[in-house]
Design a protein around this motif. Sequence first.
Motif, PDB file in Angstrom:
ATOM      1  N   ALA A 259      17.519  38.398 -22.775  1.00  0.00           N
ATOM      2  CA  ALA A 259      17.517  39.675 -22.982  1.00  0.00           C
ATOM      3  C   ALA A 259      15.883  40.122 -23.076  1.00  0.00           C
ATOM      4  O   ALA A 259      15.696  41.381 -22.549  1.00  0.00           O
ATOM      5  CB  ALA A 259      18.278  40.242 -24.151  1.00  0.00           C
ATOM      6  N   THR A 260      15.136  39.302 -23.652  1.00  0.00           N
ATOM      7  CA  THR A 260      13.624  39.608 -23.590  1.00  0.00           C
ATOM      8  C   THR A 260      12.806  39.201 -22.814  1.00  0.00           C
ATOM      9  O   THR A 260      11.700  39.311 -23.089  1.00  0.00           O
ATOM     10  CB  THR A 260      13.265  39.281 -25.212  1.00  0.00           C
ATOM     11  N   ASN A 261      13.492  38.275 -21.918  1.00  0.00           N
ATOM     12  CA  ASN A 261      12.535  37.732 -20.674  1.00  0.00           C
ATOM     13  C   ASN A 261      11.572  36.934 -21.381  1.00  0.00           C
ATOM     14  O   ASN A 261      10.416  36.854 -20.860  1.00  0.00           O
ATOM     15  CB  ASN A 261      11.994  38.648 -19.938  1.00  0.00           C
ATOM     16  N   GLN A 262      11.807  36.051 -22.340  1.00  0.00           N
ATOM     17  CA  GLN A 262      11.106  35.147 -23.258  1.00  0.00           C
ATOM     18  C   GLN A 262      11.183  33.840 -22.786  1.00  0.00           C
ATOM     19  O   GLN A 262      12.304  33.243 -22.694  1.00  0.00           O
ATOM     20  CB  GLN A 262      11.075  35.386 -24.730  1.00  0.00           C
ATOM     21  N   GLN A 263       9.875  33.040 -22.896  1.00  0.00           N
ATOM     22  CA  GLN A 263      10.143  31.393 -22.530  1.00  0.00           C
ATOM     23  C   GLN A 263       9.426  30.808 -23.876  1.00  0.00           C
ATOM     24  O   GLN A 263       8.880  29.788 -23.747  1.00  0.00           O
ATOM     25  CB  GLN A 263       9.306  31.083 -21.239  1.00  0.00           C
ATOM     26  N   GLN A 264       8.961  31.706 -24.683  1.00  0.00           N
ATOM     27  CA  GLN A 264       8.360  30.989 -25.898  1.00  0.00           C
ATOM     28  C   GLN A 264       9.162  31.700 -27.346  1.00  0.00           C
ATOM     29  O   GLN A 264       9.410  32.705 -27.554  1.00  0.00           O
ATOM     30  CB  GLN A 264       7.098  31.738 -25.897  1.00  0.00           C
ATOM     31  N   ILE A 265       9.162  30.613 -27.960  1.00  0.00           N
ATOM     32  CA  ILE A 265      10.020  30.933 -29.632  1.00  0.00           C
ATOM     33  C   ILE A 265       8.843  30.832 -30.443  1.00  0.00           C
ATOM     34  O   ILE A 265       8.083  29.708 -30.473  1.00  0.00           O
ATOM     35  CB  ILE A 265      11.099  30.065 -29.900  1.00  0.00           C
TER      36      ILE A 265
END
Length: 267
Positions: free
Chosen positions: A51-57
């Motif tokens: 949903a956030t287009n994230q690849q980093q946590i």
Amino acid sequence: MKLRLQLFEFEDLSWFPSVIRAGMMDYLRFMISHLRIYDSVVPLLQVALRATNQQQIVELGAGAGGGTEGVARAIRAAPDLQEVSTTLTDLYPQPTAWQQLAARPDTGITYEAAPVDALAVPAHLTGFRTIFSAFHHFSPTAAEAMLADAVRQRSGIGVFEGAGKHWHELLLAWTILPVLQLLATPFMPPFRLSRLFFTYVIPLVPLCTIWDGTVSILRMYPPEQLLALAHRADPNGSFAWQAGKTRHWSGSQVTYLLGWPKSSNSK
């Protein structure tokens, strides 16, 4: 159980001996990892990352990294999330424990060696924020400030507590879990003579763990309180929020709060 008491936990105290804190963190990491407490929230995190287009946590309040390896691997099992990386942070960094996690393959785990305040995350630490087994440490004012910082920086955030806040969990903290700690301590990596000494000779690690475990349950926010904190932290309603509980394989529950900017591309 809706009762919430803002008592102190030893591991929160700045003067608390680091050797005892490390022993407690080793135990929590060992138990959370081996019981796979947070497996049930992996689908929720996968939805949030998409949903956030994230690849980093960015993991806040990571402690010794309990459960992070299993969650990171499970997230990366999805074909579209194979490149997801996780950065461990904490106000009291545990680099000795984190180095072992970072060295393991197929997890994408890194860490920030400098202290990180979860209420004011440095701008260079971008990504979807998570906090496992630690949100209850924060008073309502501080918890709201943590969520407000995520809103201010337009960073999605997930709060996860490895319990459902029930009276039987207090009984576990007083009975079965201390016995498991005594049995498991010799097998917890990394090997520390200090942990053995302060478990079996002067039992400060198990005694402080029992106290902190009890207080953790009493300080935990149920879903309705988590949502109330989120809405106060986000008065303009710029985030989409959801809270609830998932069920662990053992039958116990995991309490969660998720939020991300409404302008993100949901799937």
